[in-house]
Scaffold this motif. Structure first.
Motif, PDB file in Angstrom:
ATOM      1  N   PHE A  37       0.812  -1.039  -0.044  1.00 68.71           N
ATOM      2  CA  PHE A  37      -0.123   0.029   0.069  1.00 68.71           C
ATOM      3  C   PHE A  37       0.856   1.318   0.031  1.00 68.71           C
ATOM      4  O   PHE A  37       0.751   2.472  -0.580  1.00 68.71           O
ATOM      5  CB  PHE A  37      -1.059  -0.077   1.165  1.00 68.71           C
ATOM      6  N   THR A  38       1.816   1.297   0.725  1.00 72.44           N
ATOM      7  CA  THR A  38       2.877   2.317   0.866  1.00 72.44           C
ATOM      8  C   THR A  38       3.462   2.516  -0.601  1.00 72.44           C
ATOM      9  O   THR A  38       3.148   3.920  -1.245  1.00 72.44           O
ATOM     10  CB  THR A  38       3.882   1.826   1.673  1.00 72.44           C
ATOM     11  N   GLU A  39       4.053   1.607  -1.030  1.00 72.71           N
ATOM     12  CA  GLU A  39       4.407   1.853  -2.574  1.00 72.71           C
ATOM     13  C   GLU A  39       3.533   2.156  -3.516  1.00 72.71           C
ATOM     14  O   GLU A  39       4.027   3.041  -4.329  1.00 72.71           O
ATOM     15  CB  GLU A  39       5.387   0.471  -2.845  1.00 72.71           C
ATOM     16  N   TYR A  40       2.312   1.609  -3.583  1.00 70.96           N
ATOM     17  CA  TYR A  40       1.482   1.911  -4.477  1.00 70.96           C
ATOM     18  C   TYR A  40       0.868   3.170  -4.468  1.00 70.96           C
ATOM     19  O   TYR A  40       0.842   4.106  -5.441  1.00 70.96           O
ATOM     20  CB  TYR A  40       0.036   0.919  -4.324  1.00 70.96           C
ATOM     21  N   ARG A  41       0.701   3.723  -3.251  1.00 69.72           N
ATOM     22  CA  ARG A  41       0.241   5.336  -3.154  1.00 69.72           C
ATOM     23  C   ARG A  41       1.247   6.124  -3.521  1.00 69.72           C
ATOM     24  O   ARG A  41       1.074   7.035  -4.173  1.00 69.72           O
ATOM     25  CB  ARG A  41      -0.002   5.483  -1.413  1.00 69.72           C
ATOM     26  N   VAL A  44       0.962   6.074  -7.218  1.00 75.27           N
ATOM     27  CA  VAL A  44      -0.059   7.067  -7.863  1.00 75.27           C
ATOM     28  C   VAL A  44       0.182   8.433  -7.492  1.00 75.27           C
ATOM     29  O   VAL A  44      -0.140   9.207  -8.539  1.00 75.27           O
ATOM     30  CB  VAL A  44      -1.353   6.636  -7.132  1.00 75.27           C
ATOM     31  N   LEU A  45       0.924   8.825  -6.517  1.00 75.79           N
ATOM     32  CA  LEU A  45       1.088  10.414  -6.057  1.00 75.79           C
ATOM     33  C   LEU A  45       2.472  10.769  -6.960  1.00 75.79           C
ATOM     34  O   LEU A  45       2.709  11.840  -7.046  1.00 75.79           O
ATOM     35  CB  LEU A  45       1.592  10.466  -4.910  1.00 75.79           C
ATOM     36  N   GLY A  46       2.906   9.898  -7.748  1.00 76.71           N
ATOM     37  CA  GLY A  46       4.007  10.112  -8.618  1.00 76.71           C
ATOM     38  C   GLY A  46       5.651  10.373  -7.681  1.00 76.71           C
ATOM     39  O   GLY A  46       6.612  11.124  -8.204  1.00 76.71           O
ATOM     40  N   GLU A  47       5.616   9.941  -6.606  1.00 77.97           N
ATOM     41  CA  GLU A  47       6.645  10.249  -5.768  1.00 77.97           C
ATOM     42  C   GLU A  47       7.752   9.246  -5.667  1.00 77.97           C
ATOM     43  O   GLU A  47       8.688   9.453  -5.235  1.00 77.97           O
ATOM     44  CB  GLU A  47       6.094  10.396  -4.337  1.00 77.97           C
ATOM     45  N   ILE A  48       7.430   8.251  -6.586  1.00 78.70           N
ATOM     46  CA  ILE A  48       8.737   7.291  -6.864  1.00 78.70           C
ATOM     47  C   ILE A  48       8.496   6.977  -8.370  1.00 78.70           C
ATOM     48  O   ILE A  48       7.639   7.256  -8.996  1.00 78.70           O
ATOM     49  CB  ILE A  48       8.633   5.774  -6.144  1.00 78.70           C
ATOM     50  N   GLU A  49       9.557   6.245  -8.913  1.00 80.36           N
ATOM     51  CA  GLU A  49       9.791   6.023 -10.563  1.00 80.36           C
ATOM     52  C   GLU A  49       8.734   5.189 -10.756  1.00 80.36           C
ATOM     53  O   GLU A  49       8.332   5.012 -12.118  1.00 80.36           O
ATOM     54  CB  GLU A  49      11.192   5.599 -10.782  1.00 80.36           C
ATOM     55  N   ASP A  50       8.559   4.072 -10.087  1.00 83.22           N
ATOM     56  CA  ASP A  50       7.335   3.053 -10.538  1.00 83.22           C
ATOM     57  C   ASP A  50       6.244   3.516 -10.722  1.00 83.22           C
ATOM     58  O   ASP A  50       5.773   4.433 -10.057  1.00 83.22           O
ATOM     59  CB  ASP A  50       7.399   1.916  -9.432  1.00 83.22           C
ATOM     60  N   GLN A  51       5.554   2.857 -11.887  1.00 85.80           N
ATOM     61  CA  GLN A  51       4.167   3.273 -12.049  1.00 85.80           C
ATOM     62  C   GLN A  51       3.173   2.266 -11.076  1.00 85.80           C
ATOM     63  O   GLN A  51       3.624   1.224 -10.746  1.00 85.80           O
ATOM     64  CB  GLN A  51       3.831   2.902 -13.463  1.00 85.80           C
ATOM     65  N   PRO A  52       1.918   2.800 -10.827  1.00 87.36           N
ATOM     66  CA  PRO A  52       1.141   1.868 -10.086  1.00 87.36           C
ATOM     67  C   PRO A  52       1.258   0.412 -10.774  1.00 87.36           C
ATOM     68  O   PRO A  52       0.985  -0.470  -9.912  1.00 87.36           O
ATOM     69  CB  PRO A  52      -0.280   2.615 -10.215  1.00 87.36           C
ATOM     70  N   VAL A  80      -7.286  -0.439  -6.107  1.00 86.86           N
ATOM     71  CA  VAL A  80      -6.543  -0.697  -4.771  1.00 86.86           C
ATOM     72  C   VAL A  80      -7.123   0.185  -3.847  1.00 86.86           C
ATOM     73  O   VAL A  80      -7.775  -0.269  -2.787  1.00 86.86           O
ATOM     74  CB  VAL A  80      -5.093  -0.322  -4.843  1.00 86.86           C
ATOM     75  N   PHE A  81      -7.373   1.383  -4.060  1.00 87.88           N
ATOM     76  CA  PHE A  81      -7.884   2.390  -3.194  1.00 87.88           C
ATOM     77  C   PHE A  81      -9.458   2.194  -2.933  1.00 87.88           C
ATOM     78  O   PHE A  81     -10.047   2.530  -1.923  1.00 87.88           O
ATOM     79  CB  PHE A  81      -7.523   3.849  -3.517  1.00 87.88           C
ATOM     80  N   ARG A  82     -10.033   1.518  -3.966  1.00 85.78           N
ATOM     81  CA  ARG A  82     -11.347   1.350  -4.229  1.00 85.78           C
ATOM     82  C   ARG A  82     -12.256   2.553  -4.071  1.00 85.78           C
ATOM     83  O   ARG A  82     -13.349   2.492  -3.062  1.00 85.78           O
ATOM     84  CB  ARG A  82     -11.934   0.390  -2.778  1.00 85.78           C
ATOM     85  N   ALA A  83     -11.608   3.545  -4.509  1.00 84.09           N
ATOM     86  CA  ALA A  83     -12.070   5.058  -4.234  1.00 84.09           C
ATOM     87  C   ALA A  83     -11.682   5.885  -5.725  1.00 84.09           C
ATOM     88  O   ALA A  83     -10.963   5.499  -6.326  1.00 84.09           O
ATOM     89  CB  ALA A  83     -11.907   5.617  -2.975  1.00 84.09           C
ATOM     90  N   HIS A  84     -12.248   6.969  -5.651  1.00 82.86           N
ATOM     91  CA  HIS A  84     -11.795   8.005  -6.772  1.00 82.86           C
ATOM     92  C   HIS A  84     -10.628   8.940  -6.131  1.00 82.86           C
ATOM     93  O   HIS A  84     -10.156   9.596  -6.997  1.00 82.86           O
ATOM     94  CB  HIS A  84     -12.969   9.004  -7.128  1.00 82.86           C
ATOM     95  N   ASN A  85     -10.482   9.114  -4.760  1.00 82.64           N
ATOM     96  CA  ASN A  85      -9.433   9.595  -4.203  1.00 82.64           C
ATOM     97  C   ASN A  85      -8.407   8.850  -3.524  1.00 82.64           C
ATOM     98  O   ASN A  85      -8.530   7.750  -3.512  1.00 82.64           O
ATOM     99  CB  ASN A  85      -9.924  10.815  -3.442  1.00 82.64           C
ATOM    100  N   ILE A  86      -7.358   9.634  -3.035  1.00 85.38           N
ATOM    101  CA  ILE A  86      -6.288   8.926  -2.448  1.00 85.38           C
ATOM    102  C   ILE A  86      -6.288   9.198  -0.927  1.00 85.38           C
ATOM    103  O   ILE A  86      -6.548  10.415  -0.389  1.00 85.38           O
ATOM    104  CB  ILE A  86      -4.783   9.291  -3.020  1.00 85.38           C
TER     105      ILE A  86
END
Length: 132
Positions: A37-41, A44-52, A80-86
């Motif tokens: 969840f940490t990496e995925y978030r 999504v926020l674009g804070e790491i090189e990997d894509q979701p 993953v978030f099961r939502a439209h927001n983060i």
């Protein structure tokens, strides 16, 4: 390379891996879900090189990953978030056996529980959805 050299190299590699500390995320279902969840978030926020999608490939069993893509398209939401927001924050707790409940807390207030199931053999996520 001789058999003796190959054996030495293999033994040295094994010894090094045994000496290195094992991160908690590699040893428990709760730690694995939290790491995912940490990496995925962050992806999504674009804070790491990997894509979701890259993060999902590393942590989620392929059949479930495909189902998540279908769910996301059908619900026009993040699968993953099961939502439209983060979510702003989250916590994990054991839910019996190999199940974990991840509670997402939203910036706007409120929270949502999502149930995960982790396969013990390789700690891959094999189920993700609303708690039963």
């Amino acid at each position: 390379m001789t058999k003796r050299v190959r054996l030495f190299a293999a033994t040295a590699g094994l010894m090094a891996s045994l000496a290195a500390p094992v991160p908690a995320s590699a040893t428990t279902a709760e730690g694995r879900v939290d790491a995912f969840f940490t990496e995925y978030r962050l992806a999504v926020l674009g804070e790491i090189e990997d894509q979701p999608r890259d993060v999902r490939r590393r942590f989620v069993e392929p059949v479930l990953n495909a189902r998540l893509s279908v769910w996301g398209a059908a619900n026009e939401a993040d699968p993953v978030f099961r939502a439209h927001n983060i979510p702003r924050s989250w916590s994990v707790r054991p839910a019996g056996g190999n199940a974990v409940v991840l509670t997402e807390t939203w910036y706007e207030g409120g929270s949502q529980d999502v149930r995960y199931v982790v396969r013990p053999a390789d700690l891959r996520i094999i189920a993700l959805g609303e708690p039963a």
